[in-house]
Design a protein around this motif. Structure first.
Motif, mmCIF file in Angstrom:
data_model
loop_
_atom_site.group_PDB
_atom_site.id
_atom_site.type_symbol
_atom_site.label_atom_id
_atom_site.label_comp_id
_atom_site.label_asym_id
_atom_site.label_seq_id
_atom_site.Cartn_x
_atom_site.Cartn_y
_atom_site.Cartn_z
ATOM 1 N N ALA A 109 -14.944 -3.953 2.975
ATOM 2 C CA ALA A 109 -14.344 -5.410 2.653
ATOM 3 C C ALA A 109 -12.845 -5.440 2.708
ATOM 4 O O ALA A 109 -12.412 -6.396 2.964
ATOM 5 N N ALA A 110 -12.182 -4.531 2.398
ATOM 6 C CA ALA A 110 -10.564 -4.332 2.072
ATOM 7 C C ALA A 110 -10.078 -4.404 3.665
ATOM 8 O O ALA A 110 -9.179 -5.045 3.784
ATOM 9 N N LEU A 111 -10.625 -3.613 4.550
ATOM 10 C CA LEU A 111 -10.103 -3.656 5.964
ATOM 11 C C LEU A 111 -10.400 -5.129 6.517
ATOM 12 O O LEU A 111 -9.570 -5.718 7.161
ATOM 13 N N CYS A 112 -11.541 -5.586 6.166
ATOM 14 C CA CYS A 112 -11.741 -7.181 6.608
ATOM 15 C C CYS A 112 -10.744 -8.153 6.148
ATOM 16 O O CYS A 112 -10.257 -8.946 6.565
ATOM 17 N N GLY A 113 -10.472 -7.837 4.856
ATOM 18 C CA GLY A 113 -9.721 -8.852 3.985
ATOM 19 C C GLY A 113 -8.213 -8.496 4.640
ATOM 20 O O GLY A 113 -7.683 -9.625 4.739
ATOM 21 N N LEU A 114 -7.795 -7.387 4.915
ATOM 22 C CA LEU A 114 -6.398 -7.014 5.400
ATOM 23 C C LEU A 114 -6.256 -7.692 6.887
ATOM 24 O O LEU A 114 -5.270 -8.467 7.415
ATOM 25 N N ARG A 149 1.121 -10.742 1.560
ATOM 26 C CA ARG A 149 1.480 -9.535 0.996
ATOM 27 C C ARG A 149 0.306 -8.577 0.575
ATOM 28 O O ARG A 149 -0.721 -9.197 0.033
ATOM 29 N N LEU A 150 0.593 -7.291 0.533
ATOM 30 C CA LEU A 150 -0.358 -6.607 0.024
ATOM 31 C C LEU A 150 -0.962 -6.401 -1.289
ATOM 32 O O LEU A 150 -1.940 -6.339 -1.711
ATOM 33 N N ARG A 151 0.294 -6.753 -2.073
ATOM 34 C CA ARG A 151 -0.097 -6.994 -3.545
ATOM 35 C C ARG A 151 -1.051 -7.774 -4.059
ATOM 36 O O ARG A 151 -1.936 -7.745 -4.739
ATOM 37 N N PRO A 152 -0.842 -8.933 -3.663
ATOM 38 C CA PRO A 152 -1.862 -10.027 -4.148
ATOM 39 C C PRO A 152 -3.307 -9.668 -3.709
ATOM 40 O O PRO A 152 -4.295 -9.914 -4.445
ATOM 41 N N ALA A 199 -8.126 1.938 -1.924
ATOM 42 C CA ALA A 199 -7.025 3.026 -1.515
ATOM 43 C C ALA A 199 -7.179 3.453 -0.610
ATOM 44 O O ALA A 199 -6.178 3.443 0.361
ATOM 45 N N ALA A 200 -8.301 3.792 0.281
ATOM 46 C CA ALA A 200 -8.404 4.410 1.484
ATOM 47 C C ALA A 200 -8.094 3.412 2.577
ATOM 48 O O ALA A 200 -7.699 3.682 3.555
ATOM 49 N N ALA A 201 -8.345 2.254 2.253
ATOM 50 C CA ALA A 201 -8.116 1.119 3.347
ATOM 51 C C ALA A 201 -6.726 0.651 3.304
ATOM 52 O O ALA A 201 -6.045 0.408 4.326
ATOM 53 N N PHE A 202 -6.323 0.489 2.106
ATOM 54 C CA PHE A 202 -4.671 0.156 1.994
ATOM 55 C C PHE A 202 -3.779 1.255 2.635
ATOM 56 O O PHE A 202 -2.577 1.109 2.902
ATOM 57 N N ALA A 203 -3.904 2.584 2.275
ATOM 58 C CA ALA A 203 -2.902 3.680 2.312
ATOM 59 C C ALA A 203 -2.481 3.596 3.835
ATOM 60 O O ALA A 203 -1.071 3.629 3.825
ATOM 61 N N MET A 237 0.112 0.958 4.238
ATOM 62 C CA MET A 237 1.352 1.060 3.486
ATOM 63 C C MET A 237 2.069 2.326 3.949
ATOM 64 O O MET A 237 3.467 2.097 4.131
ATOM 65 N N VAL A 238 1.503 2.965 4.602
ATOM 66 C CA VAL A 238 2.135 3.995 5.353
ATOM 67 C C VAL A 238 3.238 3.766 6.393
ATOM 68 O O VAL A 238 4.161 4.069 6.763
ATOM 69 N N GLU A 239 2.109 2.833 7.401
ATOM 70 C CA GLU A 239 2.851 2.343 8.501
ATOM 71 C C GLU A 239 3.923 1.357 8.207
ATOM 72 O O GLU A 239 4.969 1.344 8.884
ATOM 73 N N ARG A 240 3.743 0.262 6.988
ATOM 74 C CA ARG A 240 5.061 -0.122 6.697
ATOM 75 C C ARG A 240 6.164 0.507 6.165
ATOM 76 O O ARG A 240 7.342 0.479 6.325
#
Length: 138
Positions: free
Chosen positions: A63-68, A75-78, A116-120, A123-126
């Motif tokens: 779901a997080a990957l789809c949302g991203l 932005r990532l925080r919202p 966390a696994a989807a967002f990490a 965040m590393v690429e940014r």
């Protein structure tokens, strides 16, 4: 200006491109699947893996990957906050049905682990983009 419209290019991708539309549909489908799975009787929810914690992790990871992918300008925080509230609200609904608090915390932690696994990697690429690339030597 680079007008490269390929998937892996650096150019802009149109908002109405098939991948952009597909990402938004996948995002809505993933959220709907999670909500349906939460409110269905446990006997009707298919077991994809033996561990319910892995199911929670995988559901929120996808779901997080789809949302991203569906919200590339947000932005990532919202996005992260929205998912955090979504996971917390869904797990809290189980309290109303008399579920044990300890198991809900474990499920919630598994949800957050998937997020966390989807967002990490994003965040590393940014973080990596903040460092200048060495000039190519001619």
């Amino acid at each position: 200006m680079n007008d490269d419209r390929t998937l892996l290019g650096d150019g802009r991708y149109p908002d109405t491109g098939p991948l952009a539309v597909g990402a938004r549909l996948a995002f809505m489908g993933a959220l709907a699947a999670i909500v349906i799975a939460v409110f269905l009787p446990p006997s009707m929810v298919p077991d994809f893996v033996e561990s319910t914690y892995l199911q929670h992790f995988a559901a929120f990871y996808v779901a997080a990957l789809c949302g991203l992918a569906a919200m590339p300008r947000t932005r990532l925080r919202p996005i992260a906050l929205g998912y955090l509230l979504f996971a917390t609200g869904l797990e809290a609904t189980h309290l109303l049905s008399g579920a044990r608090f300890g198991s809900l915390v474990d499920n919630w932690v598994a949800d957050l682990g998937g997020l966390a696994a989807a967002f990490a990697p994003v965040m590393v690429e940014r973080f990596r983009r903040r460092f200048p690339r060495p000039e190519a030597e001619s």
